[in-house]
Scaffold this motif. Structure first.
Motif, short mmCIF file in Angstrom:
data_model
loop_
_atom_site.label_atom_id
_atom_site.label_comp_id
_atom_site.label_asym_id
_atom_site.label_seq_id
_atom_site.Cartn_x
_atom_site.Cartn_y
_atom_site.Cartn_z
N TYR A 232 0.84 -1.21 0.00
CA TYR A 232 0.00 0.00 0.00
C TYR A 232 0.87 1.26 0.00
N ALA A 233 1.94 1.24 0.82
CA ALA A 233 2.82 2.40 0.91
C ALA A 233 3.58 2.61 -0.40
N ALA A 234 4.08 1.53 -0.98
CA ALA A 234 4.83 1.64 -2.23
C ALA A 234 3.95 2.12 -3.37
N SER B 237 17.02 10.71 -14.38
CA SER B 237 16.26 9.90 -15.32
C SER B 237 15.03 9.32 -14.64
N ARG B 238 14.08 8.85 -15.45
CA ARG B 238 12.88 8.23 -14.89
C ARG B 238 13.22 6.97 -14.10
N THR B 239 14.20 6.23 -14.60
CA THR B 239 14.60 5.01 -13.90
C THR B 239 15.13 5.33 -12.51
N ARG B 240 16.00 6.32 -12.42
CA ARG B 240 16.54 6.70 -11.12
C ARG B 240 15.45 7.26 -10.22
N PHE B 241 14.49 7.94 -10.80
CA PHE B 241 13.37 8.48 -10.04
C PHE B 241 12.59 7.35 -9.37
N VAL B 242 12.28 6.31 -10.14
CA VAL B 242 11.52 5.17 -9.61
C VAL B 242 12.34 4.42 -8.56
N VAL B 243 13.61 4.18 -8.86
CA VAL B 243 14.47 3.45 -7.92
C VAL B 243 14.61 4.22 -6.62
N ALA B 244 14.78 5.55 -6.73
CA ALA B 244 14.91 6.37 -5.51
C ALA B 244 13.65 6.31 -4.66
N LYS B 245 12.50 6.33 -5.32
CA LYS B 245 11.23 6.24 -4.60
C LYS B 245 11.13 4.91 -3.85
N PHE B 246 11.53 3.84 -4.52
CA PHE B 246 11.46 2.52 -3.90
C PHE B 246 12.45 2.40 -2.74
N LEU B 247 13.66 2.86 -2.96
CA LEU B 247 14.70 2.76 -1.92
C LEU B 247 14.35 3.57 -0.68
N SER B 248 13.50 4.58 -0.84
CA SER B 248 13.12 5.40 0.32
C SER B 248 12.30 4.60 1.33
N LEU B 249 11.77 3.45 0.90
CA LEU B 249 11.01 2.60 1.81
C LEU B 249 11.92 1.75 2.70
N ALA C 26 6.37 -4.90 -1.48
CA ALA C 26 6.43 -3.48 -1.85
C ALA C 26 6.65 -3.33 -3.35
N GLY C 27 7.39 -4.27 -3.93
CA GLY C 27 7.60 -4.25 -5.38
C GLY C 27 6.30 -4.37 -6.15
N VAL C 28 5.38 -5.16 -5.63
CA VAL C 28 4.06 -5.28 -6.25
C VAL C 28 3.35 -3.93 -6.23
N GLY C 29 3.45 -3.25 -5.08
CA GLY C 29 2.85 -1.92 -4.97
C GLY C 29 3.51 -0.92 -5.91
N ALA D 293 -4.03 2.88 -7.36
CA ALA D 293 -2.76 2.16 -7.24
C ALA D 293 -2.68 1.41 -5.91
N GLN D 294 -3.12 2.06 -4.84
CA GLN D 294 -3.07 1.41 -3.53
C GLN D 294 -4.03 0.23 -3.46
N THR D 295 -5.20 0.39 -4.06
CA THR D 295 -6.17 -0.70 -4.06
C THR D 295 -5.64 -1.90 -4.83
N VAL D 296 -5.04 -1.64 -5.99
CA VAL D 296 -4.51 -2.73 -6.80
C VAL D 296 -3.30 -3.37 -6.13
N GLY D 297 -2.38 -2.56 -5.61
CA GLY D 297 -1.17 -3.09 -4.98
C GLY D 297 -1.47 -3.92 -3.75
N ALA D 298 -2.22 -3.34 -2.83
CA ALA D 298 -2.56 -4.05 -1.59
C ALA D 298 -3.48 -5.24 -1.88
N GLY D 299 -4.41 -5.04 -2.81
CA GLY D 299 -5.33 -6.13 -3.17
C GLY D 299 -4.61 -7.30 -3.80
N ALA D 300 -3.60 -7.01 -4.62
CA ALA D 300 -2.85 -8.08 -5.26
C ALA D 300 -2.09 -8.92 -4.23
#
Length: 266
Positions: free
Chosen positions: A92-94, A116-128, A174-177, A190-197
């Motif tokens: 849910y958080a991711a 870059s977009r890739t670094r943006f996504v990776v940075a967001k994930f690593l913040s968790l 969290a990767g699923v989220g 996004a939270q509904t799909v991630g947590a629901g999955a």
């Protein structure tokens, strides 16, 4: 990228401390009840044997006795709190990491910076990661001290192994989220799909385990995290742990690649 990761992790610190506080309250209540349960002399193992296989898999896991502190902790704390609740929480958080920036209209501003977009996504994930590690460190200490205070003992090595292993499991969830976060513009969706999955995969694992359809549950991450085997038996399934780590990498890479190709103008 590290600056963004550090900034986002700092923003999540308060939430991580609140989560740790809530878990400590649960730990105190759970551990404090164990001596009184022992004194009642109730045959909880007979009750355990009477449960349907699905209920046993979902709420007790692989433990075969509830009369030891290890089996009790797995059934009353780890199997429900870590395998299910924290898994859903981090998915849910991711799910809010990238989708939140898109919904607020700040994603394009962030991407106008030299990142870059890739670094943006990776940075967001690593913040968790820092918050996740902090929660596990605090709860590890709380459980160990709580067990000692009620006059019981538990292997500190096995207890540490459960929490260390859970980090890989929770990051996979969290990767699923994260996948849901890069796929949707709406935080709620996004939270509904991630947590629901994650919850759906947990149910799939529960209802197919030890059946002729067991292979269907192999896609569920909960199939590869067994707190009972670690804490009670001292067994760490290294192939399963490796699979979880690989799953984290694959999900982050897939999310980054999808976000690289996604049109944000619409």
């Amino acid at each position: 990228m590290l600056e963004m990761t550090s900034f986002e992790a700092g923003r999540r610190l308060r939430g991580s401390l609140l989560l740790a506080g809530a878990l400590i309250a649960l730990i105190v209540l759970t551990v404090a009840l164990f001596p009184s349960i022992e004194e009642t002399g109730v045959d909880f193992d007979a009750y355990l044997e009477s449960l349907p296989p699905e209920a046993t898999r979902a709420f007790v896991g692989s433990v075969t006795t509830l009369t030891t502190i290890e089996g009790y902790l797995v059934s009353q704390l780890y199997q429900f709190g870590w395998v299910l609740l924290l898994a859903i929480y981090y998915a849910y958080a991711a799910a809010s990491t990238v989708a939140g920036e898109i919904e607020r209209g700040t994603a394009e501003v962030m991407l106008s910076l030299p990142i870059s977009r890739t670094r943006f996504v990776v940075a967001k994930f690593l913040s968790l990661v820092p918050g996740l590690v902090l929660v596990n460190a605090i709860t590890f200490l709380a459980i160990y001290l709580g067990v000692e205070l009620v006059g019981e003992s538990v292997s500190v090595t096995r207890l540490f192994a459960v929490h260390a292993y859970s980090i890989a499991y929770l990051l996979a969830c969290a990767g699923v989220g994260l996948v849901a976060s890069v796929a949707f513009d709406s935080i709620r969706r996004a939270q509904t799909v991630g947590a629901g999955a994650v919850f759906g995969l947990f149910l799939l694992d529960t209802f197919t385990f030890d059946t002729e359809y067991e292979w269907l549950g192999d896609i569920a991450f909960s199939r590869y995290f067994d707190p009972g085997a670690i804490l009670v038996d001292g067994e760490i399934a290294w192939p399963d742990l490796s699979l979880l780590v690989i799953a984290v990498v694959v999900l982050v890479v897939a999310s980054s690649e999808f976000f690289e190709r996604r049109d944000l103008s619409g």
